[in-house]
Design an enzyme around this catalytic site. Structure first.
Site, PDB file in Angstrom:
ATOM      1  N   GLY A 170       3.568   5.413  -5.039  1.00 13.12           N
ATOM      2  CA  GLY A 170       4.812   5.848  -5.707  1.00 13.12           C
ATOM      3  C   GLY A 170       4.552   6.303  -7.391  1.00 13.12           C
ATOM      4  O   GLY A 170       3.506   6.549  -7.890  1.00 13.12           O
ATOM      5  N   LYS A 224       2.965  -8.001 -16.822  1.00  9.96           N
ATOM      6  CA  LYS A 224       2.572  -9.035 -17.974  1.00  9.96           C
ATOM      7  C   LYS A 224       1.426  -9.816 -17.331  1.00  9.96           C
ATOM      8  O   LYS A 224       0.516 -10.021 -18.521  1.00  9.96           O
ATOM      9  CB  LYS A 224       3.814  -9.968 -18.012  1.00  9.96           C
ATOM     10  CG  LYS A 224       3.579 -11.239 -18.661  1.00  9.96           C
ATOM     11  CD  LYS A 224       4.835 -12.225 -18.823  1.00  9.96           C
ATOM     12  CE  LYS A 224       5.248 -12.529 -17.354  1.00  9.96           C
ATOM     13  NZ  LYS A 224       4.106 -13.434 -16.660  1.00  9.96           N
ATOM     14  N   LYS A 274      12.494  -1.773  -9.293  1.00 13.37           N
ATOM     15  CA  LYS A 274      12.462  -1.709  -7.841  1.00 13.37           C
ATOM     16  C   LYS A 274      14.009  -2.141  -7.220  1.00 13.37           C
ATOM     17  O   LYS A 274      14.939  -2.375  -7.969  1.00 13.37           O
ATOM     18  CB  LYS A 274      11.765  -3.050  -7.303  1.00 13.37           C
ATOM     19  CG  LYS A 274      12.300  -4.320  -7.561  1.00 13.37           C
ATOM     20  CD  LYS A 274      11.335  -5.482  -7.083  1.00 13.37           C
ATOM     21  CE  LYS A 274      11.931  -7.046  -7.327  1.00 13.37           C
ATOM     22  NZ  LYS A 274      11.002  -8.024  -6.593  1.00 13.37           N
ATOM     23  N   GLY A 309       6.542  -1.677 -12.230  1.00 15.27           N
ATOM     24  CA  GLY A 309       6.992  -2.448 -13.648  1.00 15.27           C
ATOM     25  C   GLY A 309       7.518  -3.734 -13.169  1.00 15.27           C
ATOM     26  O   GLY A 309       6.920  -4.513 -12.574  1.00 15.27           O
ATOM     27  N   CYS A 346       6.521  -9.480 -14.117  1.00 15.82           N
ATOM     28  CA  CYS A 346       5.574 -10.062 -13.348  1.00 15.82           C
ATOM     29  C   CYS A 346       4.243  -9.232 -13.689  1.00 15.82           C
ATOM     30  O   CYS A 346       3.136  -9.865 -14.194  1.00 15.82           O
ATOM     31  CB  CYS A 346       5.697 -10.560 -12.232  1.00 15.82           C
ATOM     32  SG  CYS A 346       6.850 -11.950 -12.270  1.00 15.82           S
ATOM     33  N   ILE A 405       0.822  -1.140  -0.041  1.00 11.66           N
ATOM     34  CA  ILE A 405      -0.010  -0.061   0.117  1.00 11.66           C
ATOM     35  C   ILE A 405       1.038   1.155   0.055  1.00 11.66           C
ATOM     36  O   ILE A 405       0.452   2.205   0.596  1.00 11.66           O
ATOM     37  CB  ILE A 405      -1.155   0.089   1.239  1.00 11.66           C
ATOM     38  CG1 ILE A 405      -0.255  -0.136   2.579  1.00 11.66           C
ATOM     39  CG2 ILE A 405      -2.100  -1.207   1.206  1.00 11.66           C
ATOM     40  CD1 ILE A 405      -1.385   0.224   3.577  1.00 11.66           C
TER      41      ILE A 405
END
Length: 250
Positions: free
Chosen positions: A59, A69, A127, A63, A66, A56
């Site tokens: 940002g 897609k 990330k 990306g 996973c 939660i």
């Protein structure tokens, strides 16, 4: 578990996590309009055991391989089967919009003419703790800045080689040896990835190096009040100058 249920479970898990992220980004956009602080809202709803604190964090968009897609994959399979997955469409739509969020904030501050502006960028991977730049928010941002004539000086602890290969021969991108060197002659600092290395910088160095004491924080790493008291203009996601400017505008 049967094969069909197992397959859908994998899709459902990633789509649920992506939904939580897009929901918080939607709330962050509303916080800006209403003049609220999304981080306080996050702490409030996260204290509810029915909701919890994971995924939660607002940002500049999710990306990687996973989430994008699997959301798109389940949308495609649903439509092929005659079902319109409206919620999943909204999850993807919010994420696409959110990946342009930092660029919109930069335009809000500097105007549409960014020609010859130089931006320091911290974080290139989608990330922290990975060199994966697939569908990273940093790439959308950089390409938008370049299209407006700006230059980028970037640093990432792991993803430098991948970015160098993706944008080889791009004269508007300069990869720097550390986060401090990105600040040299830069008009503002932008943060796209929440690496631990970026959490506690020396703000005196940042302020002395930047042409303008402006920070665009796509991961809400810093305290808006602290930075304001030290002479910075701080644009977070759903907090700081993002709320003040948009509240006045609306």
């Amino acid at each position: 578990m049967d094969f069909r249920s197992a397959e859908l479970t994998k899709y459902a898990a990633n789509c649920m996590l992506a939904t939580k992220i897009s929901f918080m980004n939607e709330m962050a956009n509303l916080a800006e309009i209403f003049g609220a602080d999304i981080e306080k809202i996050r702490q409030g709803i996260g204290s509810d055991s029915r909701i919890g604190k994971s995924y939660i964090y607002p940002g500049c968009g999710y990306g990687g391989s996973c989430f994008p897609k699997d959301v798109r994959g389940l949308i495609f399979k649903s439509k092929a089967s005659g079902y319109e997955p409206k919620l999943l469409h909204a999850v993807e739509e919010v994420n696409i919009m959110q990946k342009n969020k930092l660029f919109k904030l930069i335009q809000l501050h500097f105007g549409n003419n960014l020609n010859k502006k130089i931006f320091a960028l911290w974080g290139l991977s989608f990330k922290p703790n990975t060199n994966d730049i697939r569908e990273a928010s940093s790439r959308i941002l950089m390409e938008s800045l370049w299209n407006c004539g700006a230059k980028v000086q970037a640093f990432d602890p792991k993803a430098m080689q991948e970015i160098a290969l993706a944008y080889r021969n791009n004269n508007n991108l300069k990869l720097m040896k550390n986060k401090e060197s990105t600040l040299d002659h830069a008009d503002a600092l932008i943060i796209c990835t929440e690496w631990k290395n970026f959490y506690f910088p020396d703000f005196k160095i940042i302020k002395s190096k930047l042409k303008n004491p402006v920070i665009f924080d796509g991961r809400n790493l810093y305290n808006p009040k602290y930075l304001k008291n030290h002479g910075f203009l701080y644009y977070g996601i759903g907090r700081g100058e993002s709320c003040l400017r948009l509240k006045i505008k609306n």
